[in-house]
Design a protein around this motif. Structure first.
Motif, PDB file in Angstrom:
ATOM      1  N   SER A 324       0.834  -1.213   0.000  1.00  0.00           N
ATOM      2  CA  SER A 324       0.000   0.000   0.000  1.00  0.00           C
ATOM      3  C   SER A 324       0.863   1.256   0.000  1.00  0.00           C
ATOM      4  CB  SER A 324      -0.943  -0.003   1.203  1.00  0.00           C
ATOM      5  OG  SER A 324      -0.237   0.174   2.420  1.00  0.00           O
ATOM      6  N   ARG A 325       1.965   1.265   0.725  1.00  0.00           N
ATOM      7  CA  ARG A 325       2.851   2.441   0.760  1.00  0.00           C
ATOM      8  C   ARG A 325       3.559   2.616  -0.573  1.00  0.00           C
ATOM      9  NH1 ARG A 325      -0.069   1.242   5.163  1.00  0.00           N
ATOM     10  NH2 ARG A 325       0.564   2.415   7.029  1.00  0.00           N
ATOM     11  N   LEU A 326       3.931   1.518  -1.220  1.00  0.00           N
ATOM     12  CA  LEU A 326       4.544   1.622  -2.537  1.00  0.00           C
ATOM     13  C   LEU A 326       3.562   2.206  -3.547  1.00  0.00           C
ATOM     14  CD1 LEU A 326       6.690   1.140  -4.669  1.00  0.00           C
ATOM     15  CD2 LEU A 326       6.055  -1.275  -4.710  1.00  0.00           C
ATOM     16  N   MET A 327       2.328   1.693  -3.542  1.00  0.00           N
ATOM     17  CA  MET A 327       1.312   2.235  -4.457  1.00  0.00           C
ATOM     18  C   MET A 327       1.041   3.704  -4.175  1.00  0.00           C
ATOM     19  SD  MET A 327      -1.618  -0.654  -5.090  1.00  0.00           S
ATOM     20  CE  MET A 327      -1.498  -1.542  -3.546  1.00  0.00           C
ATOM     21  N   TYR A 328       1.003   4.067  -2.898  1.00  0.00           N
ATOM     22  CA  TYR A 328       0.765   5.467  -2.543  1.00  0.00           C
ATOM     23  C   TYR A 328       1.898   6.357  -3.061  1.00  0.00           C
ATOM     24  CZ  TYR A 328       0.493   9.728   0.185  1.00  0.00           C
ATOM     25  OH  TYR A 328       0.460  11.052   0.551  1.00  0.00           O
ATOM     26  N   ALA A 329       3.147   5.892  -2.905  1.00  0.00           N
ATOM     27  CA  ALA A 329       4.282   6.675  -3.391  1.00  0.00           C
ATOM     28  C   ALA A 329       4.209   6.848  -4.902  1.00  0.00           C
ATOM     29  CB  ALA A 329       5.596   5.991  -2.997  1.00  0.00           C
ATOM     30  N   ARG A 349      -7.829   8.188  10.008  1.00  0.00           N
ATOM     31  CA  ARG A 349      -6.864   7.151  10.379  1.00  0.00           C
ATOM     32  C   ARG A 349      -5.483   7.380   9.766  1.00  0.00           C
ATOM     33  NH1 ARG A 349     -11.858   4.999   9.610  1.00  0.00           N
ATOM     34  NH2 ARG A 349     -12.719   3.795  11.348  1.00  0.00           N
ATOM     35  N   HIS A 350      -5.387   8.351   8.878  1.00  0.00           N
ATOM     36  CA  HIS A 350      -4.109   8.727   8.260  1.00  0.00           C
ATOM     37  C   HIS A 350      -3.454   7.566   7.521  1.00  0.00           C
ATOM     38  CE1 HIS A 350      -3.717  12.850   9.909  1.00  0.00           C
ATOM     39  NE2 HIS A 350      -4.560  12.372  10.796  1.00  0.00           N
ATOM     40  N   VAL A 351      -4.252   6.905   6.691  1.00  0.00           N
ATOM     41  CA  VAL A 351      -3.752   5.848   5.816  1.00  0.00           C
ATOM     42  C   VAL A 351      -4.408   6.004   4.447  1.00  0.00           C
ATOM     43  CG1 VAL A 351      -3.238   4.149   7.615  1.00  0.00           C
ATOM     44  CG2 VAL A 351      -5.542   4.260   6.662  1.00  0.00           C
ATOM     45  N   PRO A 352      -3.762   5.494   3.385  1.00  0.00           N
ATOM     46  CA  PRO A 352      -4.363   5.541   2.050  1.00  0.00           C
ATOM     47  C   PRO A 352      -5.282   4.337   1.822  1.00  0.00           C
ATOM     48  CG  PRO A 352      -2.093   4.771   1.912  1.00  0.00           C
ATOM     49  CD  PRO A 352      -2.359   5.032   3.363  1.00  0.00           C
ATOM     50  N   PRO A 353      -6.599   4.480   1.965  1.00  0.00           N
ATOM     51  CA  PRO A 353      -7.502   3.323   1.965  1.00  0.00           C
ATOM     52  C   PRO A 353      -7.577   2.591   0.636  1.00  0.00           C
ATOM     53  CG  PRO A 353      -8.765   5.369   1.925  1.00  0.00           C
ATOM     54  CD  PRO A 353      -7.332   5.748   2.152  1.00  0.00           C
TER      55      PRO A 353
END
Length: 498
Positions: A324-329, A349-353
């Protein structure tokens, strides 16, 4: 330095790299290490591939856990230098971007993302038989798929709750897995030991008339599959306070502690197998279950399986978080289709859903595909095995290229004059490991089966290259790229303090 001052310093450093984070820095150093440990997961790696390793190389296959551990430690040292200078969410993609450029970064991220998503599918699918045993499901494809989807759903729900809950889950998973591995391994050594330590130097006839070298190199896969996960510590760089110092340390600890635990788990199982010939000959295709039932009985085995399932869940959580963090970046730099959704943040929640939904949905589709074709699933998973390493060493190669062009790592963690040598050896190790993974070992099979790993990797890379050429997504971002060797200011927190 006060907590607020430290957070300001981290934010200022990130700003100097061209980004403003929406994540909260709520992951402690221990939780960051636990994330890497649960991704590496000694229990998942050993329990999944123990039978294969023993069949292929006999008891001496355990030495691959030492050999690969040393090789991957060198890779972790190179990654530590990079993340110490560029503590940006997403790991290999932003690192490759700064070390080389946009095209190389896009392909690195693509290869690694596809490998991550298929690895998630492999882990949850591999957990199916254990969860089926625990829940007394009838064994079969349907129960394996059902159990895999249950695990995916639980991991998604926990990840959606935010960084703090991910950190809690990682710590719980780490504690349960480590204590469980020590307890089960110690009990096996005390009560079910059928061989002396000399067994680890024995081949027990593995390889047959074909010679042992080929058998031993095939058994390397148990080590190769085991030692990745440390890079997940860097995937969440924007969620860790003082990441330039803490993440390189967490990466090394993941190798040290995770490797030691994997060797202990493997050794305890090896010495508890009563009949090596039965495993190598195929009469006992599931020696882990045989050993557990002999040592703990049916009810005791279920207690052990609870720990095993916690390990699988923790591993899935960490993999999903990394993906998820890779996709967000990727999406933050507008480098991927659907970026407008994938870069959205849950402000509570400060996350990329949406990246997390993709991180669960794609593996679910892969798992469901096994209904129609087990071979198709095998082909897709085969790419993951090589894809992870390919993504790794696209970074080590980019780092070596940057060094040759004048890059001198400027983060708090660096190898100094040893950096070049470590980088060269790490890359050489990676190339040899990838050749070993792709090497054809079934001469009697059709050529496409014999070259399955290499072919699946080529297809995955080829699709990415076509998409990159047609869509030209790499041209959509003006974010900094290829500047590692330029010596531009703003790349080290020390410069901020100056």
């Amino acid at each position: 330095m006060t907590g607020e001052a430290a957070r300001d310093r981290d934010a200022e450093h990130l700003s100097s790299l061209g980004y403003e984070s929406k994540f909260r820095r709520e992951m402690s150093p221990w939780a960051n290490f636990a994330l890497g440990f649960t991704y590496l997961s000694p229990v998942v790696g050993i329990y999944t591939l123990f039978a294969f390793g023993l069949m292929a190389g006999g008891p001496a296959m355990i030495w691959w856990l030492v050999i690969v551990g040393l090789g991957q430690l060198l890779v972790a040292l190179v990654f530590g230098e990079v993340v110490s200078q560029y503590p940006v969410a997403g790991g290999v993609y932003p690192w490759a971007r700064r070390l080389w450029g946009r095209k190389w970064a896009w392909m690195t991220g693509w290869v690694y993302l596809v490998a991550l998503l298929t690895t998630i599918a492999a882990v949850v699918y591999g957990s199916g038989p254990y969860l089926a045993q625990l829940l007394s499901f009838a064994p079969g494809t349907a129960s394996t798929i059902t159990c895999a989807l249950i695990l995916l759903g639980i991991a998604l729900a926990i990840n959606m709750m935010g960084t703090k809950w991910l950190a809690y889950a990682a710590m719980i998973g780490f504690t349960a897995e480590l204590l469980g591995a020590l307890a089960v391994g110690s009990w096996l050594l005390l009560t079910e030991r059928h061989h002396g330590l000399g067994a680890v130097f024995s081949t027990e006839g593995a390889g047959g008339d074909g010679g042992y070298f080929a058998a031993f190199t095939a058994a390397a896969l148990i080590g190769i599959f085991q030692y990745y996960g440390f890079e997940a510590c860097g995937d969440v760089a924007e969620e860790v306070p003082d990441p330039t110092r803490r993440i390189p340390k967490a990466m090394r600890m993941t190798i040290y502690v995770g490797g030691a635990a994997a060797i202990f788990v493997c050794l305890s199982l090896l010495l508890a197998v009563s009949d090596y010939a039965a495993v190598i000959g195929g009469q006992d295709p599931d020696p882990v279950t045989s050993v557990l039932h002999a040592a703990f009985g049916e009810e005791g085995t279920k207690v052990v399986l609870i720990v095993v399932m916690l390990s699988f869940l923790s591993c899935t959580l960490s993999l999903m978080a990394a993906a998820s963090r890779l996709m967000y970046a990727y999406a933050r730099d507008d480098m991927i289709m659907g970026s407008h959704l994938l870069r959205k943040f849950d402000e509570t929640r400060h996350v990329p859903p949406y990246t997390m939904l993709v991180g669960a949905a794609v593996p679910a589709v892969i798992v469901l595909g096994s209904i129609f074709s087990t071979k198709a699933l095998t082909s897709i998973i085969s790419f993951a095995t090589l894809g992870i390493y390919l993504g790794f060493h696209m970074v080590t190669f980019a780092a070596l290229r940057a060094r040759l062009k004048g890059w001198v790592p400027s983060g708090p963690f660096n190898l100094g004059r040893w950096g070049m040598a470590v980088n060269v050896i790490a890359l050489a190790y990676g190339v040899l490991a990838m050749i070993n993974m792709a090497w054809p070992r079934t001469p009697d099979a059709p050529w496409y089966d014999n070259w399955l790993v290499a072919l699946s990797a080529a297809v995955g890379v080829g699709i990415g290259a076509i998409y990159l050429t047609v869509a030209r997504r790499h041209e959509r971002s003006d974010a900094a790229h290829g500047d590692a060797a330029s010596g531009r200011p703003g790349t080290s927190p020390e410069r901020i303090l100056d």
